[in-house]
Design a protein around this motif. Sequence first.
Motif, mmCIF file in Angstrom:
data_model
loop_
_atom_site.group_PDB
_atom_site.id
_atom_site.type_symbol
_atom_site.label_atom_id
_atom_site.label_comp_id
_atom_site.label_asym_id
_atom_site.label_seq_id
_atom_site.Cartn_x
_atom_site.Cartn_y
_atom_site.Cartn_z
ATOM 1 N N ILE A 94 -44.985 -2.459 90.548
ATOM 2 C CA ILE A 94 -44.285 -1.908 89.860
ATOM 3 C C ILE A 94 -43.447 -0.671 90.172
ATOM 4 N N LEU A 123 -53.728 -2.433 87.045
ATOM 5 C CA LEU A 123 -54.461 -1.226 88.096
ATOM 6 C C LEU A 123 -55.410 -0.834 87.104
ATOM 7 N N VAL A 124 -55.359 -0.543 85.754
ATOM 8 C CA VAL A 124 -56.205 0.181 84.517
ATOM 9 C C VAL A 124 -57.331 -0.395 84.971
ATOM 10 N N ILE A 147 -44.017 -4.532 84.056
ATOM 11 C CA ILE A 147 -44.661 -3.068 84.204
ATOM 12 C C ILE A 147 -46.086 -3.000 83.525
ATOM 13 N N GLU A 148 -45.896 -3.262 82.524
ATOM 14 C CA GLU A 148 -47.041 -3.092 81.535
ATOM 15 C C GLU A 148 -48.528 -4.101 81.643
ATOM 16 N N ARG A 149 -48.012 -5.143 81.860
ATOM 17 C CA ARG A 149 -48.970 -6.287 82.940
ATOM 18 C C ARG A 149 -49.880 -5.682 84.173
ATOM 19 N N LEU A 150 -48.726 -4.848 84.746
ATOM 20 C CA LEU A 150 -49.326 -4.598 86.643
ATOM 21 C C LEU A 150 -50.077 -3.394 86.140
ATOM 22 N N GLU A 151 -49.753 -2.815 85.325
ATOM 23 C CA GLU A 151 -50.160 -1.510 85.051
ATOM 24 C C GLU A 151 -51.545 -1.560 84.048
ATOM 25 N N ALA A 152 -51.414 -2.353 83.634
ATOM 26 C CA ALA A 152 -52.986 -3.157 82.762
ATOM 27 C C ALA A 152 -53.997 -3.698 84.274
ATOM 28 N N ARG A 176 -58.907 -0.181 89.244
ATOM 29 C CA ARG A 176 -59.569 1.419 89.001
ATOM 30 C C ARG A 176 -60.855 1.748 88.342
ATOM 31 N N GLY A 212 -48.941 -1.145 92.637
ATOM 32 C CA GLY A 212 -48.372 -0.064 92.965
ATOM 33 C C GLY A 212 -47.227 -0.611 93.732
#
Length: 73
Positions: free
Chosen positions: A42, A19-20, A12-17, A23, A39
């Motif tokens: 996640i 995504l940031v 989740i942390e890897r995917l959120e990074a 974006r 998304g």
Amino acid sequence: MTSPEQRNFKEIERLEALLVELRASPGTARETEAIREIGFEIAIAVREVGAMLVNVGWEQSYAEQTSRDEPVP
């Protein structure tokens, strides 16, 4: 060895990074699709973590109930 929960949290942390990062820059149609796909990934990881927590809670409540039902010697 890491537990499934730890692996999911790391994912989740890897995917959120990612995504940031996506974006932060103006995107093409391909990048927009990549953001959407991240998304979804996640959401799946979060659902899996939630399911594991529900299972753990159910197992704990079942074990507690079973121990109450056993006769005391």
